[in-house]
Design an enzyme around this catalytic site. Structure first.
Site, PDB file in Angstrom:
ATOM      1  CE1 TYR A 150      -2.277   3.288   2.612  1.00 12.97           C
ATOM      2  CE2 TYR A 150      -3.552   2.685   0.674  1.00 12.97           C
ATOM      3  CZ  TYR A 150      -3.292   3.552   1.722  1.00 12.97           C
ATOM      4  OH  TYR A 150      -4.056   4.693   1.872  1.00 12.97           O
ATOM      5  CG  ASP A 245       5.998   3.724   0.210  1.00  9.94           C
ATOM      6  OD1 ASP A 245       4.793   3.526  -0.013  1.00  9.94           O
ATOM      7  OD2 ASP A 245       6.405   4.410   1.168  1.00  9.94           O
ATOM      8  CE  LYS A 273       3.038   5.088   7.674  1.00  9.95           C
ATOM      9  NZ  LYS A 273       1.682   5.081   8.221  1.00  9.95           N
TER      10      LYS A 273
HETATM   11  P1  KE4 Z   1      -0.420   8.523   4.326  1.00  7.50           P
HETATM   12  O1  KE4 Z   1      -0.986   9.177   3.067  1.00  7.50           O
HETATM   13  O2  KE4 Z   1      -1.481   7.746   5.087  1.00  7.50           O
HETATM   14  O3  KE4 Z   1       0.336   9.518   5.209  1.00  7.50           O
HETATM   15  O4  KE4 Z   1       0.688   7.477   3.862  1.00  7.50           O
HETATM   16  C1  KE4 Z   1       0.343   6.504   2.920  1.00  7.50           C
HETATM   17  C2  KE4 Z   1       1.330   5.347   3.027  1.00  7.50           C
HETATM   18  C3  KE4 Z   1       2.312   5.249   2.072  1.00  7.50           C
HETATM   19  N1  KE4 Z   1       3.216   4.243   2.106  1.00  7.50           N
HETATM   20  C4  KE4 Z   1       3.180   3.298   3.079  1.00  7.50           C
HETATM   21  C5  KE4 Z   1       4.177   2.196   3.079  1.00  7.50           C
HETATM   22  C6  KE4 Z   1       2.180   3.359   4.090  1.00  7.50           C
HETATM   23  O5  KE4 Z   1       2.134   2.408   5.055  1.00  7.50           O
HETATM   24  C7  KE4 Z   1       1.245   4.406   4.069  1.00  7.50           C
HETATM   25  C8  KE4 Z   1       0.130   4.527   5.084  1.00  7.50           C
HETATM   26  N2  KE4 Z   1       0.099   3.541   6.128  1.00  7.50           N
HETATM   27  C9  KE4 Z   1      -1.204   3.289   6.711  1.00  7.50           C
HETATM   28  C10 KE4 Z   1      -1.063   2.157   7.725  1.00  7.50           C
HETATM   29  N3  KE4 Z   1      -0.616   0.959   7.140  1.00  7.50           N
HETATM   30  C11 KE4 Z   1      -1.780   4.521   7.336  1.00  7.50           C
HETATM   31  C12 KE4 Z   1      -2.985   4.279   8.228  1.00  7.50           C
HETATM   32  C13 KE4 Z   1      -4.273   4.753   7.571  1.00  7.50           C
HETATM   33  O6  KE4 Z   1      -4.440   4.597   6.336  1.00  7.50           O
HETATM   34  O7  KE4 Z   1      -5.141   5.252   8.335  1.00  7.50           O
END
Ligand code: KE4
Length: 435
Positions: A150, A245, A273
């Site tokens: 993801y 990523d 993060k």
């Molecule tokens: P954000 O757009 O949520 O800040 O980041 C997206 C993203 C991109 N790349 C990786 C590897 C990620 O894990 C994420 C987002 N992680 C999720 C949890 N697995 C965020 C939690 C959520 O979607 O509420």
């Protein structure tokens, strides 16, 4: 009649009902709705160190850590002080500020592959911008990603494996046009053979291969020997860019990120993060020549009102300062290892087969009796059992991610007491779900 669980969280249930009246699903992000584990979401009142406290006053050992950012523990005094000081000078200028450069210098110094970066506000923005840059820099349209990885809710990446051998993507979300999905190729994570086949056929059209170097969105799934090296070789052979990523793994698995462990240099890195320490901060970066393609230097446009926000920069600077303390990552790795091994031990005593893994301050476990290598394996895990285990742990004061498709996170604030309590609660919870 409320269940034992719900009776402990009456105010959360009331607040959820109010939220549902004005917010989609009552949440600001889908996973928080607890739909994968059942029950109603818990509303957090405050968090401190290794613990979160809900609006009913219940305390939990937190293994979500805001999905990664809370690596130095919640409300760390030095981070809070830095943000308060920045806030007193104004929340946002829409202009350059010294703190951006300071955080950028720290990040650039930590990653040999990254000479120059651009701050954005979310991991989604980072990956979206990175693939736009890859397409702009190579003049190619296709992106190869991995099933189960993801990268945020980018149209081009909300794509599932299509049927049939030629795994062209099909939209994984309403609102994503078929045409967008068709430009995304999919391969199983850890399957270099599948990548080689796709690249043999499409290589000259592939702008980039995008990968989570350690997959954290289908449980905790590390790369098998040679997988990441093979992606680097395929990109070199076909003139495609390799994008790591590291939104989740960056400064979480090691100082800088997993690329400092595996010693593979991606062409572009996405971060998020931890670099914001809980504030909305993310970034993408690479070589100076590649990043020179981005506006205002080059033709690839990308912008953001709140990018490089002074409060986010202050939180990121203070967080990374703490991460640079001697032995920080060794201690984090020890904590994650103790938890992973502890879970394995007590699960086995309860007769429940699980697989565990860890890297730096990131770890995970899955209810299955064989290693999880890809999304098919992740889907084969017992997610109904995970849901029951999640509730058992929550009832006993440990907060796990509300989905079996997530990784878990430990912080420098998780001391011996918090870790041992977590393992004791896990022992009781495994026994309760096994019976
Ligand atoms: P954000 O757009 O949520 O800040 O980041 C997206 C993203 C991109 N790349 C990786 C590897 C990620 O894990 C994420 C987002 N992680 C999720 C949890 N697995 C965020 C939690 C959520 O979607 O509420």
């Amino acid at each position: 009649m409320p269940t034992k669980t719900e009776s402990k969280r009456v105010r959360s249930a009331e607040m959820f009902q109010r939220a549902c009246a004005v917010m989609v699903g009552g949440v600001s992000s889908p996973v928080r709705a607890f739909r994968a584990v059942g029950g109603k979401p818990v509303f957090v009142d405050r968090a401190e160190g290794a613990y979160v406290y809900d609006v009913d006053g219940n305390q939990y050992v937190d293994l979500v850590g805001s999905w990664g950012p809370a690596i130095v523990g919640h409300a760390h005094p030095e981070v809070v002080r830095a943000v308060n000081e920045a806030a007193a000078k104004g929340l946002s200028f829409g202009a350059c500020c010294p703190a951006e450069t300071q955080l950028a210098e720290t990040i650039v110094e930590s990653l040999p592959s990254l000479e120059c970066l651009r701050f954005v506000n979310s991991g989604t923005e980072a990956t979206m911008s990175a693939i736009r840059l890859a397409r702009g820099a190579t003049g190619r349209s296709k992106i190869l990603k991995f099933v189960g990885c993801y990268h945020g809710h980018v149209d081009a990446l909300l794509v599932a494996a299509g049927s049939g051998a030629a795994t062209f993507g099909i939209p994984d979300s309403a609102g994503v046009p078929e045409d967008f999905a068709r430009l995304t190729l999919l391969a199983p994570f850890n399957d270099l053979g599948a990548v080689e086949k796709l690249m043999a056929e499409h290589g000259p059209d592939v702008a980039a291969i995008l990968v989570e170097p350690v997959a954290g969105n289908m449980g905790f799934v590390p790369p098998v020997e040679g997988f990441l090296e093979g992606l680097r070789a395929q990109c070199d052979q076909h003139g495609s860019l390799l994008i790591f990523d590291e939104v989740m793994t960056g400064f979480r698995t090691a100082w800088g990120g997993y690329q400092n462990i595996c010693k593979i240099r991606p062409d572009l890195t996405c971060l998020g993060k931890v670099i914001g320490g809980g504030m909305p901060v993310a970034a993408y970066g690479g070589s100076k020549s590649l990043m020179a393609q981005v506006s205002p230097l080059g033709p690839v446009y990308q912008a953001g009102t709140l990018s490089g926000n002074p409060l986010g920069m202050a939180a990121g600077i203070a967080t990374l300062e703490i991460c640079q303390e001697k032995g920080f990552y060794e201690a984090l790795d020890r904590s994650a290892k103790t938890l992973a091994h502890g879970f394995c031990e007590v699960a086995s005593e309860a007769g429940v087969p699980i697989q565990t893994g860890f890297c730096g301050g990131m770890f995970g476990f899955s209810f299955i009796d064989r290693p999880v290598r890809n999304f098919d394996d992740a889907q084969a895990c017992d997610h109904a059992l995970y849901a029951r285990f999640f509730t058992a742990m929550l009832d006993r004061g440990v907060w796990l991610p509300p989905s079996g498709y997530e990784a878990m996170f430990v912080s420098s604030a998780h001391d011996e007491t918090a870790i041992q309590r977590t393992i004791e609660v896990a022992a009781d919870s495994f026994r309760s779900v096994a019976s």
